[in-house]
Design a protein around this motif. Structure first.
Motif, PDB file in Angstrom:
ATOM      1  N   MET A 189       0.837  -1.201   0.000  1.00  0.00           N
ATOM      2  CA  MET A 189       0.000   0.000   0.000  1.00  0.00           C
ATOM      3  C   MET A 189       0.873   1.252   0.000  1.00  0.00           C
ATOM      4  N   THR A 190       0.458   2.241  -0.775  1.00  0.00           N
ATOM      5  CA  THR A 190       1.136   3.535  -0.773  1.00  0.00           C
ATOM      6  C   THR A 190       0.579   4.367   0.375  1.00  0.00           C
ATOM      7  N   MET A 191       1.473   4.850   1.256  1.00  0.00           N
ATOM      8  CA  MET A 191       0.971   5.510   2.468  1.00  0.00           C
ATOM      9  C   MET A 191       1.734   6.783   2.782  1.00  0.00           C
ATOM     10  N   LEU A 192       0.962   7.771   3.237  1.00  0.00           N
ATOM     11  CA  LEU A 192       1.556   9.017   3.711  1.00  0.00           C
ATOM     12  C   LEU A 192       1.004   9.257   5.104  1.00  0.00           C
ATOM     13  N   LEU A 193       1.908   9.369   6.090  1.00  0.00           N
ATOM     14  CA  LEU A 193       1.375   9.562   7.425  1.00  0.00           C
ATOM     15  C   LEU A 193       2.057  10.669   8.195  1.00  0.00           C
ATOM     16  N   ALA A 194       1.222  11.393   8.924  1.00  0.00           N
ATOM     17  CA  ALA A 194       1.733  12.359   9.896  1.00  0.00           C
ATOM     18  C   ALA A 194       1.845  11.610  11.201  1.00  0.00           C
ATOM     19  N   THR A 195       2.988  11.718  11.854  1.00  0.00           N
ATOM     20  CA  THR A 195       3.142  10.926  13.069  1.00  0.00           C
ATOM     21  C   THR A 195       4.089  11.571  14.069  1.00  0.00           C
ATOM     22  N   HIS A 196       3.834  11.255  15.338  1.00  0.00           N
ATOM     23  CA  HIS A 196       4.756  11.628  16.408  1.00  0.00           C
ATOM     24  C   HIS A 196       5.545  10.406  16.882  1.00  0.00           C
ATOM     25  N   GLU A 197       5.276   9.246  16.247  1.00  0.00           N
ATOM     26  CA  GLU A 197       5.958   8.011  16.659  1.00  0.00           C
ATOM     27  C   GLU A 197       7.303   7.919  15.945  1.00  0.00           C
ATOM     28  N   MET A 198       8.329   8.542  16.516  1.00  0.00           N
ATOM     29  CA  MET A 198       9.626   8.604  15.842  1.00  0.00           C
ATOM     30  C   MET A 198      10.241   7.217  15.656  1.00  0.00           C
ATOM     31  N   GLY A 199      10.067   6.370  16.689  1.00  0.00           N
ATOM     32  CA  GLY A 199      10.634   5.031  16.601  1.00  0.00           C
ATOM     33  C   GLY A 199      10.043   4.278  15.423  1.00  0.00           C
ATOM     34  N   PHE A 200       8.724   4.417  15.245  1.00  0.00           N
ATOM     35  CA  PHE A 200       8.049   3.727  14.163  1.00  0.00           C
ATOM     36  C   PHE A 200       8.505   4.278  12.810  1.00  0.00           C
ATOM     37  N   ALA A 201       8.582   5.603  12.707  1.00  0.00           N
ATOM     38  CA  ALA A 201       8.995   6.224  11.443  1.00  0.00           C
ATOM     39  C   ALA A 201      10.396   5.743  11.065  1.00  0.00           C
ATOM     40  N   ARG A 202      11.237   5.678  12.044  1.00  0.00           N
ATOM     41  CA  ARG A 202      12.616   5.278  11.785  1.00  0.00           C
ATOM     42  C   ARG A 202      12.699   3.842  11.288  1.00  0.00           C
ATOM     43  N   GLN A 203      11.830   3.005  11.888  1.00  0.00           N
ATOM     44  CA  GLN A 203      11.890   1.584  11.573  1.00  0.00           C
ATOM     45  C   GLN A 203      11.184   1.273  10.253  1.00  0.00           C
ATOM     46  N   PRO A 229      20.960  14.266  10.813  1.00  0.00           N
ATOM     47  CA  PRO A 229      20.203  15.378  10.258  1.00  0.00           C
ATOM     48  C   PRO A 229      21.125  16.559   9.958  1.00  0.00           C
ATOM     49  N   LYS A 230      20.870  17.231   8.809  1.00  0.00           N
ATOM     50  CA  LYS A 230      21.772  18.305   8.411  1.00  0.00           C
ATOM     51  C   LYS A 230      21.301  19.667   8.885  1.00  0.00           C
ATOM     52  N   HIS A 231      19.990  19.894   8.772  1.00  0.00           N
ATOM     53  CA  HIS A 231      19.490  21.227   9.093  1.00  0.00           C
ATOM     54  C   HIS A 231      19.412  21.430  10.599  1.00  0.00           C
ATOM     55  N   PRO A 232      19.816  22.586  11.088  1.00  0.00           N
ATOM     56  CA  PRO A 232      19.783  22.831  12.542  1.00  0.00           C
ATOM     57  C   PRO A 232      18.372  22.695  13.131  1.00  0.00           C
ATOM     58  N   ASP A 233      17.324  23.096  12.361  1.00  0.00           N
ATOM     59  CA  ASP A 233      15.957  22.966  12.879  1.00  0.00           C
ATOM     60  C   ASP A 233      15.595  21.503  13.084  1.00  0.00           C
ATOM     61  N   THR A 234      16.015  20.657  12.134  1.00  0.00           N
ATOM     62  CA  THR A 234      15.749  19.220  12.267  1.00  0.00           C
ATOM     63  C   THR A 234      16.470  18.683  13.495  1.00  0.00           C
ATOM     64  N   GLN A 235      17.726  19.091  13.635  1.00  0.00           N
ATOM     65  CA  GLN A 235      18.511  18.621  14.784  1.00  0.00           C
ATOM     66  C   GLN A 235      17.828  19.021  16.091  1.00  0.00           C
ATOM     67  N   ALA A 236      17.378  20.280  16.151  1.00  0.00           N
ATOM     68  CA  ALA A 236      16.745  20.762  17.381  1.00  0.00           C
ATOM     69  C   ALA A 236      15.462  19.990  17.660  1.00  0.00           C
ATOM     70  N   PHE A 237      14.649  19.775  16.582  1.00  0.00           N
ATOM     71  CA  PHE A 237      13.381  19.067  16.770  1.00  0.00           C
ATOM     72  C   PHE A 237      13.624  17.640  17.252  1.00  0.00           C
ATOM     73  N   LEU A 238      14.571  16.961  16.598  1.00  0.00           N
ATOM     74  CA  LEU A 238      14.829  15.563  16.963  1.00  0.00           C
ATOM     75  C   LEU A 238      15.405  15.459  18.370  1.00  0.00           C
ATOM     76  N   ALA A 239      16.250  16.417  18.725  1.00  0.00           N
ATOM     77  CA  ALA A 239      16.827  16.399  20.068  1.00  0.00           C
ATOM     78  C   ALA A 239      15.712  16.432  21.112  1.00  0.00           C
ATOM     79  N   ARG A 240      14.702  17.248  20.826  1.00  0.00           N
ATOM     80  CA  ARG A 240      13.576  17.346  21.766  1.00  0.00           C
ATOM     81  C   ARG A 240      12.686  16.104  21.683  1.00  0.00           C
ATOM     82  N   ALA A 241      12.393  15.651  20.441  1.00  0.00           N
ATOM     83  CA  ALA A 241      11.442  14.552  20.260  1.00  0.00           C
ATOM     84  C   ALA A 241      11.986  13.220  20.747  1.00  0.00           C
ATOM     85  N   LEU A 242      13.293  13.033  20.634  1.00  0.00           N
ATOM     86  CA  LEU A 242      13.862  11.727  20.976  1.00  0.00           C
ATOM     87  C   LEU A 242      14.362  11.671  22.406  1.00  0.00           C
ATOM     88  N   LYS A 243      14.226  12.773  23.097  1.00  0.00           N
ATOM     89  CA  LYS A 243      14.719  12.839  24.469  1.00  0.00           C
ATOM     90  C   LYS A 243      14.050  11.785  25.344  1.00  0.00           C
TER      91      LYS A 243
END
Ligand SMILES: Nc1ncnc2c1ncn2[C@@H]1O[C@H](COP(=O)(O)OP(=O)(O)OP(=O)(O)O)[C@@H](O)[C@H]1O
Ligand SMILES: [Mg+2]
Lengths: 243, 277
Positions: A189-203, A229-243
């Motif tokens: 299935m072709t899927m596009l999802l908005a998610t806060h589940e970082m572990g799932f997205a990564r896997q 991640p290259k962009h500083p905004d991505t780095q900042a977001f992930l730092a917070r989300a994966l904490k």
């Protein structure tokens, strides 16, 4: 050719530009995850793709066909794109089975008898065989969300959109819904999802897009986006989300 | 340490039982006092004997009650054909007022005018104007019947209110239900018919019950333009017996119907409140 192709999509609510020139490709059979802070515009983007919101500028192509032409009848497009919402939005006055059969009956003109075997097969596949005759308020959140997925799948969509479908669930119910996504992915299935589940997205994702203030700041395969991640905004977001 | 128990009850249960007994005692004492005051004090008023004779005359009541019941059947009949017509017309007006397509714009205007006019005029006036006015056109029998035009007046007035209640019901269905239905490919019409209306109607059942109860009472207004329903019949008996007791009899008959209906509507309302929470 990408199954779903967004070119410079702009969406405004009054002065508030919620999608600010979004380019995004989803290839057939891929799972693409949209991540980003609350208010980044993830839900709005998904609603635009399903033509629930008209876009101000840019274009959206489904199989190379522009579906964002103003005045186009949205019904035919929506019948090809399934959508599942954070808050399930099952119809409370119908059983789970009736929820799933309503749209194919009304939109595709199919009869109950004709539909029943394949819809029941969907319920069975997602562990809901004994829940078909229940009303939504007799189901747990995880069950309701799986019924909502079955309801969308009963239309045999070509693309599925998922808007934070596990955010309203108790933590112990999240897994059963994410498992459904993995099953769909395995089926191609072709899927596009908005998610806060970082572990799932990564896997599970084939591609991850980081959205901020209505723009895709960075996108790439999950290993790259989460790993380096290259962009500083991505780095900042992930730092917070994966904490 | 264990809490002390008596007869298998916890401390809290014993306390609550005490409280309950106390409030039952207080409530019954005050009720008895109020009833005694009424029964003792009212008969002490100077006009009581006269009132008792002209309003609570048992002989008159027994004589007239069966006839009053017969007349009440006319109320029931008028009610029985008005109520479904009101439900249908009310729903149509509600849908007309929410029509989105530009081709249906006249319908919207019509719906809005309709509800404004018929909610703005006292029922009795509508009954008079339509009930006397239209037969006054010199229509042939049976088209000059006050039953027809009186009923029409009630149907028009009540449809206006019922339409507004249906509209509030439609508004009460969360917009995410619409989104979900549209996302499946349903048309606006299908969304309304299959998803929004069934929920809207269910949400307003208690409110519509109250309209039915009001209608049941207002059927009596038709007596002013001819039909000998219960109120008119009671008036006839009043003149014959020179006594007001028939009116009390009519009130008893109304209450016998409306009190259970009101209780039931309240029960539905309370049940719905609980489900919402
Ligand atoms: N119907 C609307 N009318 C006006 N503004 C809206 C509407 N829908 C969304 N917005 C605004 O658009 C912005 C993006 O909202 P959106 O729901 O798309 O964000 P999101 O990324 O899905 O956030 P979340 O993670 O909280 O779900 C917000 O500022 C929101 O206030
Ligand atoms: Mg969102």
């Amino acid at each position: 050719m990408a199954k779903l192709d967004l070119r410079g999509v702009v969406k405004r609510f009054g002065d508030n530009t919620v999608c600010d020139g979004i380019d995004l490709q989803v290839d057939t059979g891929d799972m693409v995850c949209l991540i980003g802070a609350s208010g980044a515009g993830k839900s709005t983007l998904l609603r635009c793709i399903n033509l629930l919101e008209p876009i101000e500028d840019g274009a959206i192509y489904l199989d190379g066909e522009d579906i964002s032409v103003p005045g186009l009848d949205p019904q035919g497009v929506r019948a090809r794109i399934g959508m599942v919402f954070q808050s399930y939005n099952l119809f409370p006055h119908m059983t789970a089975l009736e929820n799933a059969m309503l749209a194919p009956r009304r939109v595709l003109g199919r009869s109950r008898d004709d539909l029943r075997p394949e819809v029941e097969a969907l319920f069975t596949r997602f562990g809901l065989a004994d829940r078909m005759q229940n009303y939504p308020d007799q189901l747990s959140g995880g069950q309701q969300q799986r019924v909502a997925i079955v309801r969308a799948l009963a239309m045999r969509p070509e693309v599925m959109l998922f808007d934070e479908i596990t955010s309203a669930l108790d933590p112990q119910l999240v897994g059963e819904v994410l498992d459904v996504l993995l099953m769909l992915k395995a089926e191609g299935m072709t899927m596009l999802l908005a998610t806060h589940e970082m572990g799932f997205a990564r896997q599970a994702a084939d591609k991850v897009c980081f959205l901020k203030d209505g723009k895709i700041v960075e996108e790439g395969p999950p290993e790259t986006l989460f790993g380096s991640p290259k962009h500083p905004d991505t780095q900042a977001f992930l730092a917070r989300a994966l904490k | 340490m264990k809490t002390p128990k008596a007869a298998g009850l916890t401390r809290r249960e014993i306390y609550e039982a005490q409280q309950r007994r106390r409030s039952v005692l207080v409530a019954s004492t005050s009720t008895v006092l109020a009833v005694v005051a009424l029964v003792v004090l009212v008969p002490l008023t100077p006009g009581w004997d006269k009132v008792k004779r002209s309003f609570f005359n048992a002989d008159v009541l027994v004589d007239t009650f069966p006839k009053l019941l017969d007349a009440f059947l006319i109320n029931v009949m008028i009610f029985a054909w008005c109520a479904p017509a009101i439900a249908v017309l009310g729903l149509l007006i509600a849908l007309a007022r929410d029509a989105k397509s530009p081709a249906l714009f006249p319908l919207r205007i019509f719906g809005a005018t309709f509800t404004d006019v018929f909610r703005g005029v006292p029922v009795i006036l509508t009954v008079y104007l339509i009930g006397f006015g239209i037969p006054g056109l010199g229509l042939p029998r049976p088209w000059n019947s006050p039953y027809i035009w009186g009923s029409l007046a009630l149907i028009l007035t009540y449809s206006a209110y019922v339409a507004e209640i249906f509209r509030s019901g439609i508004d009460s269905v969360h917009h995410s239900q619409r989104s979900a239905a549209l996302s499946l490919g349903l048309s606006e019409r299908q969304v309304m018919r299959d998803v929004v209306l069934p929920q809207a109607v269910r949400n307003v059942v208690p409110a519509q019950m109250n309209m039915l109860i009001a209608l049941q009472k207002d059927v009596s207004l038709l007596s002013f333009i001819g039909p000998v329903e219960i109120f008119r019949q009671a008036g006839v008996f009043k003149s014959l017996t020179a006594n007001f007791t028939p009116y009390v009899g009519a009130a008893i008959i109304f209450l016998a119907v409306t009190i259970p209906a009101t209780r039931y509507a309240d029960y539905l309302m309370a049940k719905q409140m609980k489900e919402r929470r």
